[in-house]
Design an enzyme around this catalytic site. Structure first.
Site: not given
Ligand code: KE4
Length: 425
Positions: A141, A236, A264
C-alpha cells in the site's frame, strides 16, 4: 459520553464516523474506541480505559506518546506561531538530518502525508524518464493516490484494474502489479516492457499485508533490473524509514534506491511526508526544475520541530539493536502463548515491526499467502486483547510496533494480558 455514544455522534458528521476507514474497526467487528490521550506506551479511551499500545498511530510513535524531547520542541515552535507559508529554520534543519541519514538522498522535499510523497515521487519519475508506466506489488500500500490504488489484473504481469470506484481505467492501465517477492516475474516484465517503465515502487519491507520481509535477491533484482532498463527504483519507506534504522530499510539491506518516500516517524506524530533522492533527479522539481509540486503547509514549523526532535533523539539513543532484541523476545513469547492454546499461527518480524497471522501456519511471503490467514479468528483475538487492555492494529493485514518506552516491565504486563485474552478467545 462513552465510546459508543461518541462514535454514534461522529457518524452524524464524518463518513463512517472516521477520518480514515481502518479506524471504524470494520475488519475486526465491534464499536471503535475513541481515544482521549496517550502517555508513553499507553493510550486511554474517553471512558478512562487504559491500553498498552502496539498500534502507535500506525508507526510514527517510535518514541512512544508524548516523549519529553518531542513535546518540548513542539511547545517551543508553537510559541513562535503555527505557520508562515515561507521557509523557516526547522525545515532546513530536518532536511539536513534526512539527507545525513539516507546516503541515497542528496535533496528532500517535505509534504503533508505519505500519499502526497508517493504521488510526487511518481510524477517526478515519470517526468524525469519521460515514461508513463509504473510497477507496484500486490499487497503493498502506497497511500490512496490513483496510480497505486489499483489491484492486480487477471494474469500475473497484466495491467492493473482500479482498486476503487472513482479511478478511471485509463489511469489504472498505466500500472503493472506483480506478486511481492517474485524476482522471476520482475525480470519477465522488464524484459517485455522495461523501456516503457518510469519506476518500480516497493515497500522494501512490506507492512500493509501484514509484515512481509523481502526474500533474498528480491530487492537486488529490483535494483539491477530497473538500472538495466533506465527505470527509477522508489523505496516507499513511509513505515520503515527511521523505524528499521536511521537510514531505513535501504541501510538495513544495503540497497540504494533512486527515490525514497518517507512519512510517519519523520513527523514524530504530526502530519508529514517527504520524498528525496539524488541531486540529478531532485533538481527537476520546481522551482529548480520544471516538474511541479507544491503545498501550503509543507515544511510546517510545528511538524518540522516534532520531526527534528524525534530524529535527534533517535540519533542520541540509537535504539535499533535493543529494539530488535526486545521485539524478538516479545514475539517469541507471544508465539509460545498461542502455541500453548493450540492456535495455529505464523509471524513475521523485522526489527520492531511485526505481524501475527492467525489460523495459518504457512510462511507468509506475499499477499496470496497472507490471505490464507483467518480474519474472523483475528477479529476475535483483537477484541479479546482490547477487553484485556492491549491495543493492536484493527486489521490482520497491518504491522504491530514496539516503541523505545515499551520496556521489560510493560512487555511482561502485556504478555500476562495477552495470555488471558488468548484463553478467552
Ligand atoms: P499516509 O498518506 O496515510 O500518511 O501514508 C500512506 C502510506 C504510504 N506508504 C506506506 C508504506 C504506508 O504504510 C502508508 C500508510 N499506512 C497506513 C497503515 N499501514 C495508514 C493508516 C491509515 O490509512 O489510516
Amino acid at each position: 459520553m462513552n465510546n459508543q455514544q461518541l462514535f454514534e455522534e461522529a457518524k452524524k458528521y464524518l463518513p463512517g464516523g472516521v477520518n480514515s476507514p481502518v479506524r471504524a474497526f470494520k475488519a475486526v467487528g465491534g464499536s471503535p474506541i475513541i481515544v482521549e490521550r496517550g502517555q508513553g506506551a499507553y493510550i486511554y479511551d474517553v471512558e478512562g480505559n487504559r491500553y498498552i499500545d502496539f498500534l502507535l498511530s500506525w508507526g510514527p510513535l517510535i518514541l512512544g506518546h508524548r516523549h519529553p524531547n518531542v513535546e518540548s520542541s513542539v511547545k517551543q515552535a508553537v510559541e513562535k506561531g503555527l505557520s508562515f507559508g515561507l521557509t523557516n529554520p526547522y525545515e532546513i534543519e530536518l532536511a539536513k538530518e534526512v539527507v545525513g541519514s539516507f546516503p541515497s538522498v542528496d535533496k528532500v522535499r517535505f509534504v503533508n502525508s505519505g500519499t502526497e510523497a508517493v504521488m510526487s515521487a511518481i510524477r517526478l519519475a515519470r517526468g524525469y524518464t519521460g515514461r508513463k508506466y509504473i510497477v507496484k506489488f500486490e499487497g503493498c500500500y502506497h497511500g490512496h493516490y490513483d496510480s497505486v490504488l489499483v489491484s492486480a489484473g487477471s494474469g500475473v504481469a497484466t495491467l492493473a484494474i482500479p482498486g476503487t470506484p472513482g479511478i478511471p481505467e485509463e489511469v489504472a492501465k498505466l500500472t503493472f502489479v506483480l506478486p511481492y517477492n517474485d524476482s522471476e516475474a520482475v525480470k519477465k516484465l522488464f524484459e517485455e516492457k522495461g523501456s516503457q517503465i518510469a519506476a518500480v515502487i516497493v515497500e522494501p519491507v512490506a507492512g500493509n499485508m501484514g509484515v512481509v520481509p523481502p526474500k533474498e535477491e528480491f530487492l537486488k533484482t529490483l535494483r539491477e533490473e530497473s538500472e538495466k532498463y533506465g527505470a527509477l527504483l522508489i523505496f516507499d519507506e513511509v513505515i520503515t524509514g527511521l523505524r528499521l534504522a536511521l537510514g531505513g530499510a535501504q541501510e538495513y539491506y544495503g540497497i540504494e534506491p533512486d527515490l525514497t518516500t518517507l512519512g510517519k516517524v519523520i513527523g514524530g506524530g504530526m502530519p508529514v511526508g517527504a520524498y528525496g533522492g539524488k541531486e540529478e533527479i531532485m533538481s527537476k522539481i520546481a522551482p529548480e526544475g520544471e516538474i511541479y509540486q507544491a503545498g501550503t503547509l509543507s515544511g510546517n514549523p510545528v511538524t518540522m520541530a516534532a520531526g527534528l526532535a524525534t530524529v535527534q533523539t533517535l540519533k542520541e539513543l540509537n535504539p535499533y539493536e535493543e529494539l530488535d532484541k526486545r521485539t524478538a523476545q516479545f514475539t517469541e513469547k507471544v508465539s509460545a502463548l498461542l502455541k500453548e492454546k493450540g492456535i495455529p499461527h505464523t509471524y513475521n518480524r523485522v526489527g520492531s515491526m511485526f505481524t501475527f497471522f492467525l489460523g495459518t501456519q504457512e510462511k507468509v511471503t506475499d499477499y496470496r499467502s497472507a490471505l490464507k490467514s483467518d480474519t474472523s479468528l483475528f477479529g476475535k483475538f483483537f477484541n479479546s486483547l482490547l477487553k484485556n487492555g492491549v491495543l493492536i492494529p484493527p486489521s490482520q493485514f497491518e504491522a504491530w510496533f514496539l516503541s523505545v518506552v515499551h520496556n521489560e516491565e510493560i512487555l511482561n504486563e502485556a504478555l500476562e494480558r495477552i495470555e488471558k485474552a488468548i484463553k478467552e478467545i
